[in-house]
Design a protein around this motif. Structure first.
Motif, short mmCIF file in Angstrom:
data_model
loop_
_atom_site.label_atom_id
_atom_site.label_comp_id
_atom_site.label_asym_id
_atom_site.label_seq_id
_atom_site.Cartn_x
_atom_site.Cartn_y
_atom_site.Cartn_z
N VAL A 8 0.84 -1.20 0.00
CA VAL A 8 0.00 0.00 0.00
C VAL A 8 0.87 1.25 0.00
O VAL A 8 1.81 1.36 0.80
N LEU A 9 0.53 2.19 -0.86
CA LEU A 9 1.16 3.51 -0.87
C LEU A 9 0.11 4.53 -0.46
O LEU A 9 -0.97 4.60 -1.05
N ILE A 10 0.42 5.33 0.57
CA ILE A 10 -0.49 6.39 1.01
C ILE A 10 0.15 7.72 0.67
O ILE A 10 1.15 8.12 1.28
N VAL A 11 -0.41 8.39 -0.31
CA VAL A 11 0.11 9.67 -0.77
C VAL A 11 -0.52 10.77 0.09
O VAL A 11 -1.73 10.94 0.10
N PHE A 25 -3.16 -0.57 8.19
CA PHE A 25 -2.81 -1.51 7.12
C PHE A 25 -1.62 -2.37 7.54
O PHE A 25 -1.59 -3.58 7.27
N THR A 26 -0.66 -1.76 8.22
CA THR A 26 0.50 -2.52 8.69
C THR A 26 0.07 -3.58 9.69
O THR A 26 0.49 -4.75 9.62
N ALA A 27 -0.78 -3.19 10.63
CA ALA A 27 -1.26 -4.13 11.64
C ALA A 27 -2.05 -5.28 11.01
O ALA A 27 -2.07 -6.40 11.55
N ALA A 28 -2.67 -5.01 9.85
CA ALA A 28 -3.44 -6.06 9.17
C ALA A 28 -2.56 -7.00 8.37
O ALA A 28 -3.05 -7.99 7.83
N THR A 31 2.33 -4.36 3.67
CA THR A 31 3.52 -3.51 3.59
C THR A 31 3.05 -2.11 3.20
O THR A 31 2.27 -1.96 2.26
N VAL A 32 3.52 -1.09 3.90
CA VAL A 32 3.00 0.25 3.69
C VAL A 32 4.14 1.25 3.45
O VAL A 32 5.13 1.27 4.19
N ALA A 33 3.96 2.07 2.42
CA ALA A 33 4.86 3.19 2.13
C ALA A 33 4.05 4.47 2.19
O ALA A 33 2.84 4.48 1.91
N GLY A 47 11.47 5.84 10.92
CA GLY A 47 11.90 5.25 12.18
C GLY A 47 10.94 4.20 12.70
O GLY A 47 11.32 3.33 13.48
N GLU A 48 9.68 4.30 12.27
CA GLU A 48 8.66 3.32 12.67
C GLU A 48 8.60 2.14 11.70
O GLU A 48 7.78 1.23 11.88
N GLY A 49 9.44 2.17 10.67
CA GLY A 49 9.52 1.04 9.76
C GLY A 49 8.79 1.19 8.44
O GLY A 49 8.77 0.26 7.63
N PHE A 50 8.19 2.35 8.20
CA PHE A 50 7.50 2.56 6.94
C PHE A 50 8.49 2.97 5.84
O PHE A 50 9.49 3.64 6.12
N GLY A 51 8.20 2.60 4.60
CA GLY A 51 8.93 3.17 3.48
C GLY A 51 8.47 4.61 3.32
O GLY A 51 7.27 4.90 3.42
#
Length: 253
Positions: A8-11, A25-28, A31-33, A47-51
């Motif tokens: 998933v990409l969230i613009v 989405f990550t908890a589900a 992979t989230v950017a 720092g929380e692990g997102f792209g």
């Protein structure tokens, strides 16, 4: 929609609803950017692990570079959420409002179109994927102090409908998320009726997980906006919301 194992990409996901959905989405299991303009927020998210990727949706060159960077890192991208938006007050009796109108339309409408255009060829080539556009209850029940915001979100609604029709048969779906007032960025102070962010996000994820996925994600708190014309409450509600024009400088009393 299966919310696990997606990319998933969230613009425009560096704050508020977008940031909350990134976590959901990550908890589900996806992979989230996240793309956005704030270096500080992007650094926190990294720092929380997102792209994370910098992008200015009002700049076509920035969007093109953003697309290339995202697809180089996430070639399996299958879901694009377009969250970028600004909410600005405008006094239409003052011609100086036009600058705010221009900024609003360029970000909310044209920014959405730029982001969609950037990733449409990729999703069509995959033969599967989803665009999630974000409008507002204000698209259906205008808030008079923010006329261009209402117009931009109404336009994104119409654009989403047309996009869905044009992508029919490609395997790419279009889902429209229609938030009411949600308690982010101080909204809870301005609007005591704003829906708590946690409650809103929980309801959104539940609706997204339905099979088939609804074309419009309508939490209970936005139904009065969405169906005001159908229900015959539109004129009364707009009149009530017009009382908020007192928020504009020089309109007190």
């Amino acid at each position: 929609m299966d919310l696990s194992n997606r990319t998933v990409l969230i613009v425009g996901g560096t704050s508020g609803i977008g940031r909350e959905l990134a976590g959901r989405f990550t908890a589900a299991g996806s992979t989230v950017a996240v793309g956005g303009r704030s270096p500080e927020a992007l650094s926190e998210l990294a720092g929380e692990g997102f792209g994370t990727f910098g992008v200015d949706v009002t700049d076509s060159a920035s969007v093109a570079s953003f697309r290339d960077a995202v697809l180089a890192r996430y070639p399996e991208l299958d879901t694009v959420v377009t969250m970028s938006g600004v909410m600005l007050l405008e006094d239409l009796r003052d011609p100086a409002h036009f600058e705010a109108a221009e900024t609003t339309i360029d970000t909310n409408l044209l920014g959405t179109i730029r982001a969609i255009d950037a990733f449409t060829p990729h999703l069509i080539r995959r033969g599967a994927g989803t665009f999630v556009t974000v409008t507002s209850g204000i698209a259906f029940l205008p808030f008079p102090p923010m006329p261009s915001y209402a117009a931009s979100k109404a336009a994104v609604h119409a654009y989403s409908e047309a996009l869905r029709a044009q992508l029919d048969g490609t395997g790419v779906g279009v889902v429209e998320l229609v938030p009411p007032a949600v308690a982010t960025a101080g909204q809870e102070k301005v609007n005591p009726h704003a829906l708590p962010l946690d409650d809103f996000a929980t309801e959104v994820m539940d609706l997204l997980s339905e099979n088939p996925t609804p074309h419009e994600i309508l939490v209970k708190g936005v139904l009065m906006h969405r169906w005001a014309e159908r229900d015959g409450t539109y004129d009364d509600l707009v009149a009530r919301r017009s009382q908020a024009l007192a928020m504009l400088p020089g309109r007190e009393g």
